[in-house]
Structure formats: structure tokens, C-alpha cells
Design an enzyme around this catalytic site. Structure first.
Site, PDB file in Angstrom:
ATOM      1  N   GLN A  11     -73.570  71.074 -40.393  1.00 25.51           N
ATOM      2  CA  GLN A  11     -73.468  69.635 -40.178  1.00 25.51           C
ATOM      3  C   GLN A  11     -72.225  69.082 -40.870  1.00 25.51           C
ATOM      4  O   GLN A  11     -71.927  69.442 -42.004  1.00 25.51           O
ATOM      5  CB  GLN A  11     -74.731  68.955 -40.716  1.00 25.51           C
ATOM      6  CG  GLN A  11     -74.934  67.548 -40.229  1.00 25.51           C
ATOM      7  CD  GLN A  11     -76.361  67.069 -40.421  1.00 25.51           C
ATOM      8  OE1 GLN A  11     -77.277  67.873 -40.594  1.00 25.51           O
ATOM      9  NE2 GLN A  11     -76.580  65.779 -40.395  1.00 25.51           N
ATOM     10  N   SER A  91     -75.546  76.641 -43.713  1.00 27.26           N
ATOM     11  CA  SER A  91     -76.675  75.726 -43.569  1.00 27.26           C
ATOM     12  C   SER A  91     -77.213  75.762 -42.136  1.00 27.26           C
ATOM     13  O   SER A  91     -77.720  76.776 -41.675  1.00 27.26           O
ATOM     14  CB  SER A  91     -76.274  74.313 -43.996  1.00 27.26           C
ATOM     15  OG  SER A  91     -77.382  73.459 -44.042  1.00 27.26           O
ATOM     16  N   LEU A  92     -77.070  74.667 -41.387  1.00 26.20           N
ATOM     17  CA  LEU A  92     -77.457  74.655 -39.976  1.00 26.20           C
ATOM     18  C   LEU A  92     -76.854  75.834 -39.221  1.00 26.20           C
ATOM     19  O   LEU A  92     -77.493  76.430 -38.342  1.00 26.20           O
ATOM     20  CB  LEU A  92     -76.990  73.345 -39.335  1.00 26.20           C
ATOM     21  CG  LEU A  92     -76.824  73.357 -37.817  1.00 26.20           C
ATOM     22  CD1 LEU A  92     -78.176  73.363 -37.152  1.00 26.20           C
ATOM     23  CD2 LEU A  92     -75.957  72.200 -37.359  1.00 26.20           C
ATOM     24  N   ARG A 116     -86.352  70.962 -37.257  1.00 27.88           N
ATOM     25  CA  ARG A 116     -85.716  70.884 -38.576  1.00 27.88           C
ATOM     26  C   ARG A 116     -84.953  69.578 -38.738  1.00 27.88           C
ATOM     27  O   ARG A 116     -85.075  68.897 -39.763  1.00 27.88           O
ATOM     28  CB  ARG A 116     -84.766  72.080 -38.737  1.00 27.88           C
ATOM     29  CG  ARG A 116     -83.969  72.135 -40.042  1.00 27.88           C
ATOM     30  CD  ARG A 116     -83.021  73.334 -39.984  1.00 27.88           C
ATOM     31  NE  ARG A 116     -82.313  73.605 -41.214  1.00 27.88           N
ATOM     32  CZ  ARG A 116     -81.115  73.136 -41.530  1.00 27.88           C
ATOM     33  NH1 ARG A 116     -80.493  72.338 -40.672  1.00 27.88           N
ATOM     34  NH2 ARG A 116     -80.534  73.453 -42.675  1.00 27.88           N
ATOM     35  N   HIS A 199     -80.722  70.200 -48.985  1.00 26.61           N
ATOM     36  CA  HIS A 199     -80.719  71.322 -49.931  1.00 26.61           C
ATOM     37  C   HIS A 199     -81.072  70.864 -51.348  1.00 26.61           C
ATOM     38  O   HIS A 199     -80.464  71.298 -52.330  1.00 26.61           O
ATOM     39  CB  HIS A 199     -79.373  72.050 -49.901  1.00 26.61           C
ATOM     40  CG  HIS A 199     -79.006  72.551 -48.545  1.00 26.61           C
ATOM     41  ND1 HIS A 199     -79.688  73.587 -47.930  1.00 26.61           N
ATOM     42  CD2 HIS A 199     -78.058  72.133 -47.664  1.00 26.61           C
ATOM     43  CE1 HIS A 199     -79.170  73.796 -46.736  1.00 26.61           C
ATOM     44  NE2 HIS A 199     -78.191  72.923 -46.546  1.00 26.61           N
ATOM     45  N   GLN A 248     -84.321  77.592 -47.454  1.00 27.44           N
ATOM     46  CA  GLN A 248     -82.988  77.020 -47.294  1.00 27.44           C
ATOM     47  C   GLN A 248     -82.996  75.496 -47.255  1.00 27.44           C
ATOM     48  O   GLN A 248     -82.035  74.845 -47.659  1.00 27.44           O
ATOM     49  CB  GLN A 248     -82.349  77.583 -46.014  1.00 27.44           C
ATOM     50  CG  GLN A 248     -80.874  77.283 -45.839  1.00 27.44           C
ATOM     51  CD  GLN A 248     -80.576  76.753 -44.448  1.00 27.44           C
ATOM     52  OE1 GLN A 248     -81.047  75.687 -44.069  1.00 27.44           O
ATOM     53  NE2 GLN A 248     -79.809  77.503 -43.695  1.00 27.44           N
TER      54      GLN A 248
END
Length: 311
Positions: A11, A91-92, A116, A199, A248
Site C-alpha cells: 500500500q 506487507s500487502l 483484510r 502493523h 503480519q
């Protein structure tokens, strides 16, 4: 044979027009956008290609848009004969990497990322958190600042040497930024335009909602090595992958460690697959002796296929 790593953005890399050139020129790319539109029952492709930007920036849209654009780019690279030895995603981007490694079918990745993103957006509204980038500070020094601040604030991204991101409650993040700015200068501390404290423990409600979704989706044995965010290490067991995806959401992204793990196994060439050049920059700052390419349009696709196709 030149072995390469595919790395997938997260992102923040979104931009209006992403994927448009590839969809116009490659059937494989267009098919991925069509699949996403059909599965989601809405025109995600139009949002990627035309915006509006404000709507594209919304977490519920951003994550799906970047996943779709990344997988569309991946499928063209694969068709043109460019294949990775190892994959990782920020991440994503880890979901794109799981598709690339054969662990997740694209439709299942869309299902997971849709949930998510929704759960993270909801948690962001409930907790009212934020994030900030801190440049030029050692990990131990920033960790000490976070521990001194009252409230929730944690290091969320270990991006590269000298580039860290903190995440937590707005007041706590602002206080940590002020303390860091006193030591390294205000211009090296920057609040990020995000909709939540990703996070960090403030995402626990999203994490709990997501658990059943992960358990319901089939994971296949990886065909390509994959490095996971939470550990920064290779994972081969699919149950462990599910557990790490669960963690995560509230745990930091160990991106610098991930890059060093890839380099340690002998790979010195990285291809960023999807919109933007953020990860390419992190490679250059972490591993200056390595090379990094990005692929997001026809011109960059041509450069990478000329360099690596058929090897």
C-alpha cells in the site's frame, strides 16, 4: 543463468492509470483485471485506470488495486519467459508473492485481500491511529524513544538502513516524532497519509476477524521459494504461511532482513513487479551492489524481458 527475485509492492504505491498500458497491450494482463471485476462484481479496473484518486486511496480499494495490477504484471512477465528464483512482497505485496509462488490462486488472493482491507479499514476507524516515517535513525535509538512514550507506538516497518516506520495511537506517534525530530531534524520525520496504525497492536480486531478467512482458503505447496514478512526468512510449510499472514497484520514488516536473506542465497538481481519504484529504491539502499528493475508499463516490461527472458 541469471537468477532473479520478484518483489511486490504494498500500500502506498498506487497511482491512477496503473496497469492501463499493460491491459491495453497484453491479453494476459487484461484477463487479470477482468477476473477481479467479475469476482468483486464491480469495476476495479476502471478505478485503477481512471480513478478518481481519492477513491483509489481508500484502503478497501488500494489493496485490491495493487494486488490486481501486480498479478497482471506478473502474468505478462511469465508469458514472456521471465521467471524468479525467489519471491517476496512488502506487507500487502506478500499476497501477490504468494500468487507468484503458486501458494494462492488469484481468486483466493482477491478474497483474502478484500476481507483484510475491509477489516483493517474498520480497525482504523475504531482506533484512530497513524504512522510516520523516520529517516536516518538507528533501530535501537528509535526503539528507545517508542518505549519512553506513553501509549501505543511501535516500529512497524524495517524498510532499509536508515528508513524505519512507526505505527500506533495518534498522540503517541506525534510524541515519538517530536522526540525523534529533536535528534535528527524535523525534515527527516514525516507523518504518513494512512487510514490506520497498520502493523501495530491497534489492528488486533482486524487480525481476529481475519483468522477464519485464512483458515477457509486452500494454500498449495510453493513452486517458487518465498520469503515472509514477519520473519524475513524462507517459509515452505503452508500452515506456517497462514500463521505468518495472521501475525503480519499486527507485527512489523522485516523488509531489510528479507532482502538480505535473498542476497544471502546468492541472488543479486531484483525485479519490482507492480506499480511504483519504492521497493527498487529500498534494494539500492540495502544492497548497493545489487541491481533493481521495476515493471509497471510497456517500456519497463520491454527492458526487463530483454534483460532476463529465456535465461
Amino acid at each position: 543463468m541469471t537468477e532473479i527475485a520478484f518483489i511486490f509492492p504494498g500500500q502506498g504505491s498506487q497511482q491512477v492509470g496503473m496497469g492501463l498500458e499493460l491491459a491495453q497491450n497484453y491479453e494476459k494482463a487484461r484477463a487479470v483485471f477482468d477476473t477481479a471485476d467479475t469476482f468483486l462484481r464491480r469495476q476495479l479496473s476502471q478505478l485503477c485506470f481512471e480513478g478518481p484518486e481519492a477513491e483509489l486511496r481508500q484502503t478497501e480499494n488500494t489493496q485490491l488495486a495493487i494486488l490486481t495490477c501486480s498479478v497482471a504484471t506478473l502474468n505478462v512477465l511469465t508469458e514472456l519467459g521471465v521467471a524468479p528464483k525467489v519471491v517476496a512482497g512488502h506487507s500487502l505485496g506478500e499476497y501477490s508473492a504468494l500468487v507468484a509462488s503458486g501458494v494462492l490462486d488469484f481468486s483466493d488472493a482477491v478474497r483474502l485481500v478484500s476481507a483484510r482491507a475491509q477489516f483493517m479499514a474498520e480497525a482504523g476507524k475504531e482506533q484512530n491511529g497513524t504512522m510516520a516515517a523516520i529517516l536516518g535513525m538507528e533501530v535501537e535509538q528509535l526503539q528507545s524513544i517508542c518505549e519512553k512514550v506513553q501509549g501505543v507506538v511501535k516500529i512497524a516497518n524495517y524498510n532499509c538502513p536508515g528508513q524505519l516506520v512507526i505505527s500506533g495511537e495518534i498522540d503517541a506517534v506525534n510524541k515519538a516524532v517530536a522526540l525523534a525530530a529533536d535528534k535528527i531534524g524535523a525534515r527527516r520525520c514525516r507523518l504518513l497519509a494512512v487510514s490506520g496504525a497498520f502493523h501495530s497492536p491497534l489492528m488486533e480486531s482486524a487480525q481476529q476477524k481475519f483468522q477464519n478467512m485464512i483458515n477457509a482458503v486452500p494454500f498449495h505447496q510453493p513452486k517458487t521459494d518465498i520469503i515472509m514478512n514477519v520473519t524475513g526468512e524462507l517459509a515452505t510449510d503452508t500452515e506456517l504461511m497462514k500463521h505468518l499472514l495472521f501475525k503480519q497484520i499486527t507485527e512489523p514488516v522485516q523488509w531489510e532482513k528479507s532482502l538480505r536473506t535473498i542476497h544471502h542465497i546468492g541472488i543479486k538481481h531484483f525485479v519490482e513487479v507492480g506499480p511504483g519504484k519504492v521497493l527498487s529504491g529500498l534494494v539500492k539502499r540495502t544492497l548497493p551492489e545489487s541491481t533493481a528493475f521495476n515493471v509497471e508499463d510497456v517500456e519497463s516490461m520491454s527492458i526487463v524481458t530483454e534483460e532476463f527472458a529465456g535465461e
